[in-house]
Every structure is written in structure tokens, then in C-alpha cells.
Design an enzyme around this catalytic site. Sequence first.
Site, PDB file in Angstrom:
ATOM      1  N   LYS A 228       0.793  -1.186  -0.004  1.00 60.40           N
ATOM      2  CA  LYS A 228      -0.012  -0.011  -0.032  1.00 60.40           C
ATOM      3  C   LYS A 228       0.880   1.267  -0.092  1.00 60.40           C
ATOM      4  CE  LYS A 228      -4.617  -1.890   1.114  1.00 60.40           C
ATOM      5  NZ  LYS A 228      -5.393  -2.220   2.133  1.00 60.40           N
ATOM      6  N   ARG A 262      -3.544 -10.040   4.626  1.00 57.36           N
ATOM      7  CA  ARG A 262      -4.041 -10.009   3.304  1.00 57.36           C
ATOM      8  C   ARG A 262      -2.944  -9.661   2.535  1.00 57.36           C
ATOM      9  NH1 ARG A 262      -6.275  -6.923  -0.351  1.00 57.36           N
ATOM     10  NH2 ARG A 262      -7.959  -7.586  -1.922  1.00 57.36           N
TER      11      ARG A 262
HETATM   12  N1  HH2 Z   1      -7.598  -3.914   0.643  1.00 55.79           N
HETATM   13  C1  HH2 Z   1      -7.559  -3.801  -0.722  1.00 55.79           C
HETATM   14  C2  HH2 Z   1      -8.871  -4.574  -1.334  1.00 55.79           C
HETATM   15  N2  HH2 Z   1      -9.595  -5.296  -0.417  1.00 55.79           N
HETATM   16  N3  HH2 Z   1     -10.156  -5.950   1.659  1.00 55.79           N
HETATM   17  C3  HH2 Z   1      -9.845  -6.101   2.912  1.00 55.79           C
HETATM   18  N4  HH2 Z   1     -10.381  -6.761   3.956  1.00 55.79           N
HETATM   19  N5  HH2 Z   1      -8.802  -5.475   3.614  1.00 55.79           N
HETATM   20  C4  HH2 Z   1      -8.022  -4.742   2.784  1.00 55.79           C
HETATM   21  O1  HH2 Z   1      -7.068  -3.913   3.483  1.00 55.79           O
HETATM   22  C5  HH2 Z   1      -8.022  -4.366   1.382  1.00 55.79           C
HETATM   23  C6  HH2 Z   1      -9.342  -5.389   0.783  1.00 55.79           C
HETATM   24  C7  HH2 Z   1      -6.961  -2.855  -1.742  1.00 55.79           C
HETATM   25  O2  HH2 Z   1      -5.769  -3.576  -2.019  1.00 55.79           O
HETATM   26  P1  HH2 Z   1      -5.501  -4.682  -3.436  1.00 55.79           P
HETATM   27  O3  HH2 Z   1      -6.647  -5.618  -3.613  1.00 55.79           O
HETATM   28  O4  HH2 Z   1      -4.314  -5.006  -3.532  1.00 55.79           O
HETATM   29  O5  HH2 Z   1      -5.865  -3.409  -4.667  1.00 55.79           O
HETATM   30  P2  HH2 Z   1      -7.108  -3.153  -5.601  1.00 55.79           P
HETATM   31  O6  HH2 Z   1      -8.359  -3.046  -4.899  1.00 55.79           O
HETATM   32  O7  HH2 Z   1      -6.643  -2.010  -6.360  1.00 55.79           O
HETATM   33  O8  HH2 Z   1      -7.475  -4.349  -6.467  1.00 55.79           O
END
Ligand code: HH2
Length: 293
Positions: A228, A262
Site C-alpha cells: 500500500k 491479506r
Molecule cells: N485492501 C484492498 C482490497 N480489499 N479487503 C480487506 N478486507 N482489507 C484490505 O485492506 C483490502 C481489501 C486494496 O488492495 P488490492 O486488492 O491490492 O488493490 P485493488 O483494490 O486496487 O485491487
Amino acid sequence: MNRRVYPLVLRERALELGARTLIMGILNVTPDSFSDGGEFFPVERAVARALEIEAEGADLLDIGGESTRPGAKPVPLEEELRRVLPVIERLQGRLRIPISVDTTKYEVARAALEAGVAMVNDVSGLRRDERLADLAAEFGAALVIMHSRGTPETMQDLPPSPNILGEITEHFAWALARARARGVAPEQIVLDPGLGFGKTIEDNLLILNRLDRFAEFGRPLLVGPSRKSFIGHLTGREPRERVFGTAAAVVAAIFRGAHIVRVHDVRQMRDVVRVADAILRAGETEASRQPTF
Ligand code: HH2
């Protein structure tokens, strides 16, 4: 610090959370995710990566079809379904670990549950649609209630919170009450403070530093620091180069009571988690050896 142990019900399964840290591997089936954008978009590649995530040591697989990166535009329902459902369907019977669907949409969650997922990961924490709680109750699925300030489209434009820990606490109390009122058992619920979702860099660091305060809710904690932007800010590195920064955040989270992390880099974080857990357990054994007066 002793991490509390909780049962977590995910449909026909029950996991014990807390004895060791569980790894939730991320599979973004999106053309525009902030850190792995487009990489796992075609179905075959997504399925291959899912199998790899399990082989690398993940305990759960989180599949999402809508990017939540800051400024991301909402994805229409049909498109989100088109992205995630074929992957979930093709994985049925091929994975041993439970699948979670990362969505805020009722229809996507329902279709994913009908296709066999065991957990709904709602980054809106029931704010977008409380009926996600009805689905968790109906299917006996686990439900992740995450705190977010605003929506991904708007969250970077919000003024900073004067009291981020208080805001998260208030949201958890509200969402837990809503989930209970809609028939979700406590054993189905996981709480997540939502690193990066409308939070300042200082907020994210404070959340990690004070994570243990959310233990008051008596539910397991999930934390998603992976790659992040607060890590990018501190290290000056691009998302894919944030693996060591992510490792530091993962260890800090574990020592403050996280039950699930995660992450994108499952292979690397498996080692990080193993070592951190062993140190944590050594502390607990030592504490239990202290004479009591
Ligand atoms: N962060 C993201 C997406 N989903 N779900 C939970 N429970 N907790 C989190 O911190 C979280 C989440 C964002 O990260 P990422 O999936 O890598 O990116 P993107 O949403 O751009 O696909």
C-alpha cells in the site's frame, strides 16, 4: 502479547484463528488494480495464479473484480460478475483452501456464494448494502467487515479524520450490531480497520501501532497492508518493490494481534509469518513460565 484464539465459521468449515497467523492471498481479476493491475485478468491466468497462491502457502484466497485503489471508478455489476464468476467456477473442486469474494455488491456476493465461496469480504463494511449480512446468514458464510472512509472514488478527497481510531471503533460497533440483527453469528465475523481506505499515512501507522485496541470487540482481526501507498511513501518504492516494507507491516500487525494478513506476495510472507509467529509463541510460553504470586 497473547493473541486471542477464536473459531471462525465458513459454511461447512471451521477454522481456529489465532494459534497461528493465517495468510489470505490476493487475486485481483481486474485490468486496473493498483499493484498488480491487469496481470491476472484473463480467466486462465487467474486460475493458474490461484493454484499458485495455494501452493505458496496461503490459507485463504480472496478474489476481487473491482479495483478499490484510490480514485478507481466503480465497475458495473455485469462486468464484475463477468470477471470473477468464471474464475470461481473454474476453481471449484481444485482448491483445498476456502475462497473469499471481495465485493460490495449483493448480486456478486450471492452469485459467488452460489458458486461455492465461503467468505464475503465487504470493504464497505455493510455501508453500501446491509443485505450482504443477510447472505452471510443464509449461507452460513464468513463475513469481513472492513472500515472505509468514503468510497474508493472519493476517499482521497475527504478531510483527514480528527480521530481515526474512534471512527473505526464506531463503525465496527454499528456494523456488528447490524450483522447480528440480520442473523449473522459472531463466529462468522472478522473485523478489518481498512488500511489505506481514506486514511492518511499517519492514520495507517497509528492503526497498526494500536491494532490491539480493536480486540475489545471479541472478534478476529484481518489487516491488509500489502504494497500500500503508506509503504511506498516511507520507502520511496513502486508497488511491486514494497515486499520488505509489507513484511515489516505484517510483523507489526501480528505483534499487535492480527489473525489474518491479506497479501500479494504469499511465498515471501509465508516465511515472514512463520518466523513472527514463532517469536510470538516463545513470548507466550515465557509468560506462562513466570511464577504466579
Ligand atoms: N485492501 C484492498 C482490497 N480489499 N479487503 C480487506 N478486507 N482489507 C484490505 O485492506 C483490502 C481489501 C486494496 O488492495 P488490492 O486488492 O491490492 O488493490 P485493488 O483494490 O486496487 O485491487
